[in-house]
Each structure stands twice: as structure tokens, then as C-alpha cells.
Design an enzyme around this catalytic site. Structure first.
Site, short mmCIF file in Angstrom:
data_model
loop_
_atom_site.label_atom_id
_atom_site.label_comp_id
_atom_site.label_asym_id
_atom_site.label_seq_id
_atom_site.Cartn_x
_atom_site.Cartn_y
_atom_site.Cartn_z
N ASN A 171 50.14 43.93 28.51
CA ASN A 171 48.82 44.43 28.15
C ASN A 171 48.66 45.92 28.49
O ASN A 171 48.73 46.31 29.66
CB ASN A 171 47.76 43.60 28.88
CG ASN A 171 46.35 43.95 28.46
OD1 ASN A 171 46.13 44.70 27.53
ND2 ASN A 171 45.37 43.39 29.14
N GLU B 144 46.51 42.15 41.95
CA GLU B 144 45.89 43.42 42.32
C GLU B 144 46.19 44.55 41.34
O GLU B 144 46.05 45.73 41.68
CB GLU B 144 46.36 43.84 43.72
CG GLU B 144 45.88 42.93 44.83
CD GLU B 144 46.20 43.48 46.21
OE1 GLU B 144 45.27 43.61 47.02
OE2 GLU B 144 47.38 43.80 46.47
N GLU C 160 47.42 36.17 29.78
CA GLU C 160 46.47 35.25 29.16
C GLU C 160 45.29 34.98 30.09
O GLU C 160 44.15 34.83 29.63
CB GLU C 160 47.17 33.95 28.79
CG GLU C 160 48.21 34.07 27.69
CD GLU C 160 49.55 34.59 28.20
OE1 GLU C 160 50.42 34.88 27.37
OE2 GLU C 160 49.72 34.71 29.43
#
Length: 439
Positions: A348, A323, A68
């Protein structure tokens, strides 16, 4: 902004349940805290008396975790660049670390603040609103809290749900507590949904359809931060990676790492050019995953120890936070986790695709169903049924140049036709900012 309808209070049973589990929640925080100071700091943010605000009249974004936070990144950055003070709350440690790594630096130091979301109890939330005095509350994607939304209504602060997604499974869960869910949704000011299925699920649960619209997924508007792209190129030179074949296992959960590395082990032993970067989803599992690598006798270096990839490195454990773009930048193929484990749900897939990295996932991706479905139709993603098939698909991406190029091209088609949601989100936020300024 005036609120026409009276605030609907949450049920007694909900507040009683929160009171009962609060000591358990505090214990859980203590168990995962790195030290006593970190525990104390998190308790202050979760239970009060809260950190002093850097700014009042902020735009408040609530972003649950890493996914999110990444979705909200272009929105937050847009308003910071315009000079708006921004407050970000997170539910998870990884989410907060990601938010701070993105924005708690020049030139945003004086405008940006990130803290944990307090427990969803009325007195705590009233105190939080009184301390920080936000002018707008934007909830991102999934996490909605009844008392949080009710308090925003009470304080006459617009509360909007952005980039909303709701799986069929989650909708059934909310439906089981309709007396809690329906009043909560009725008090939302507006909702922007990723897709029509999400919009309809919220409407079925009690949201006024006239307070919602479908604008697509803001995640399609992401771009890779240039400093990570440049750092990846530098690492390729410094660590002599030009001739390595690099697979990344990203956002993994137990037992995904062990299952996949067992399948990769003979290939890693037979091919000295093959390298696997493993990026566990949760930091508390970093040591556990390292032990998995040790049991499999895989030569492993760790990012947290500032170790570098050597010529004989088989696994690089990216046990750092914030990262992910860097590791995707080094990759020639990747697996996005949370899709092979139980119950799964997925993470994602767009970040690697933005960097033209062929992407493989497991069969359980219901959290990103509509996104994945679109790539499936265009043959821009590979889905494996189990660890063995996934590893074969990853290796095929390394060895079959034509297949790799086809996957990348088809993924780019889907990415390009879905851009534009970001601007629609900005327009909605600007609308309510103007209303609050004139009220």
C-alpha cells in the site's frame, strides 16, 4: 436471506488435496510459533474446536493480512461505533496482530473478536459457522475460499467481496482451475470492485456481472490515526530528530533491505544527520534483517528491545507490529517494499501519501497496478528500476525541496479525487444487514 440457487459443492480433488497438505500446514505453524502455547492457540483457531464466541450474529470480516486489515479499518470501526459486534478472521500472524492492535481495546473490547480463519475444509467451516453464527460475511480484497463461500451459501448468509482487486497474473491462475473457480464465484452474493479491469477479470472467470459494481478503492478514504501522529511528534522531540534526515524502508522483503542498505551505506557513513528506519514486512525476518545491518557495520537500534534513536544511530530497525503509521510520521521520504524483490507485487502506497511523505517504489507493483498507474500519470510517485536508482531518488527527495513539494502536491490531487468509496461500501453492507434483519 433466502438463497435461490442450490449450493454447488467443491470438487473431490480440491478437498482431497487439503486433507493431504493439512499435516504440512500444522508443521509450518509449529515452525514459526514463538512457543508451545502460541502453537496450541493457533491450532485451536485453525483446526478447531475454536475459541468461544464473544458475540453471535456478528458482522464477519475476513482480512488476509496487514494490507487488507488496514483497508477494512474504517469499515470495521464504523460498525463498532454503531454498536455492531464484529468478528475478524485473518490468514497471517501479522494481519491478526494488526487487527488486535486497532480494535482489541476500549471502547470495543466487548464487541470485537479476532481469530485465524480455519482451514478451508467443509467440516471445519460448518463447525465454525455453527459456533460463531455470523449474519454477514465480508471478504476483503483478494482472498476467496471455495468451501468458505459454499458454506455461507448453505447457511443462507450473504457473502460479499469488498474492495476487490485481481491482477492479470492472479486471474490466469484462477483460470487454470475453472471447475473450482466458476462455481465459487457464482455463489458470491455481491462484489464491489476497485476498478473495471478487476470487475471484468472476475466476470470472465464466472461471476455474474449483475452481481458486481465498480466503486473505487476504499483505501483512498483512509486517514492517519491521530494518536500515531501525536506519538511521532513526541518522538521527534524526545529523540531529538528535528535535524535528522529520515528515510523509511517500509514493508520490505528479502533481499530488498540488504540491496538498499548497501547503496545507502556510504551516504549514512558520510552524513551523520541521515537516518534509515527499516520496517520488514514479516516478523520472522526481524533477526535476519538485524544481521544484515551488522554485516554492513551500520550502527543499529531495535524497537523490540525498547532502544531509542541516538545521535549516532544510522539504522533503526522497527521490529514491531502495527506501528507503520508511526514510522511514516517520522519520515521525510520512503520506499514501499515488495516492489523490488522477485516476484514482487507491491504494498500500500497510500499510507505515506496521506501523511505527505514522498514515496518511491520498485518496478514490480502489479498488486496495486491501477492505483500506482494513476499516481504515475499525475507524477505523484517515483519508480526506480533498481536499488541504486531508488536510493538516489530517496536522497533527492531529502535534498530537493521543490521536487518534494511537487510530489506531495500531485499525490494529494489523486487522493482527493478518489475519496467516496467508503460510503458506497457502507451502503451495500447496510442493505444486506437490513435484509437479514427482516428475513
Amino acid at each position: 436471506m433466502a438463497q435461490k440457487n442450490a449450493v454447488q459443492q467443491t470438487p473431490f480433488w480440491y478437498n482431497f488435496l487439503l486433507t493431504c497438505i493439512k499435516p504440512l500446514y500444522r508443521w509450518k505453524i509449529k515452525q514459526r510459533a514463538e512457543n508451545a502455547a502460541a502453537f496450541q492457540q493457533e491450532c485451536i483457531e485453525r483446526f478447531g474446536p475454536f475459541q468461544p464466541p464473544k458475540n453471535l450474529e456478528t458482522i464477519w470480516f475476513h482480512v488476509v493480512s496487514v494490507g487488507e486489515t488496514n483497508a477494512a479499518q474504517p469499515l470495521i470501526e464504523h460498525y463498532l461505533k454503531l454498536g455492531h459486534p464484529v468478528l475478524v478472521t485473518n490468514t497471517t500472524k501479522t494481519g491478526q496482530a494488526r487487527a488486535k492492535s486497532l480494535f482489541l481495546k476500549a471502547p470495543y473490547l466487548d464487541l470485537f473478536q479476532a481469530v485465524y480463519l480455519p482451514v478451508d475444509q467443509k467440516p471445519l467451516l460448518k463447525q465454525f459457522f455453527d459456533v460463531y453464527q455470523p449474519k454477514l460475511l465480508a471478504l476483503v480484497e483478494t482472498e476467496i475460499w471455495p468451501n468458505l463461500i459454499a458454506e455461507a451459501k448453505q447457511q443462507q448468509i450473504p457473502c460479499i467481496l469488498l474492495n476487490a482487486r485481481l491482477s492479470e497474473k492472479s486471474a490466469k491462475g484462477y483460470g487454470k482451475v475453472a471447475r473450482l473457480t466458476k462455481p465459487m464465484l457464482q455463489q458470491l452474493t455481491w462484489m464491489l470492485a476497485q476498478d473495471r479491469a478487476t470487475q471484468q477479470r472476475y466476470v470472465d472467470l464466472g461471476l455474474d456481472q449483475n452481481k458486481s459494481q465498480v466503486v473505487g478503492n476504499i483505501k483512498f478514504d483512509i486517514t492517519a490515526p491521530q494518536h500515531y501522529v501525536s506519538q511521532a511528534e513526541q518522538f521527534k522531540q524526545d529523540w531529538q530528530l528535528e535535524h535528522r534526515q529520515i528515510i523509511t524502508l517500509a514493508s520490505t522483503h528479502a533481499p530488498e533491505e540488504e540491496n538498499l542498505l548497501k547503496q545507502l551505506q556510504p551516504h549514512l557513513n558520510a552524513n551523520s544527520n541521515l537516518l534509515c528506519i527499516v520496517v520488514p514486512r514479516h516478523p520472522e525476518r526481524f533477526d535476519e534483517v538485524y544481521q544484515v545491518c551488522q554485516r554492513l557495520n551500520l550502527n543499529t537500534q531495535r524497537r523490540s528491545l525498547k532502544q531509542t534513536i541516538q545521535a549516532d544511530t544510522q539504522v533503526f530497525l522497527a521490529d514491531s507490529m502495527g506501528e507503520m503509521w508511526l514510522w511514516y510520521g517520522l519520515s521525510q521520504a520512503c520506499f514501499v517494499g515488495g516492489s523490488l524483490n522477485e516476484p514482487g507485487g507491491g504494498h500500500n502506497i497510500l499510507e505515506p501519501m496521506v501523511l505527505d511523505v514522498p514515496t518511491v517504489i520498485g518496478p514490480r507493483y502489479f498488486n496495486f497496478q491501477s492505483i500506482v498507474d494513476e499516481f504515475v500519470v499525475e507524477q505523484g510517485i517515483l519508480i526506480g528500476d533498481d536499488a541504486a536508482q531508488i536510493v538516489q531518488q530517496l536522497l533527492s527527495c531529502l535534498e530537493n525541496t521543490a521536487q518534494k513539494q511537487r510530489l506531495v502536491q500531485q499525490a494529494q490531487l489523486v487522493l482527493q479525487r478518489n475519496t467516496g468509496s467508503l460510503q458506497k461500501h457502507i451502503q451495500l453492507i447496510d442493505h444486506y444487514l437490513q435484509q437479514t434483519a427482516s428475513s
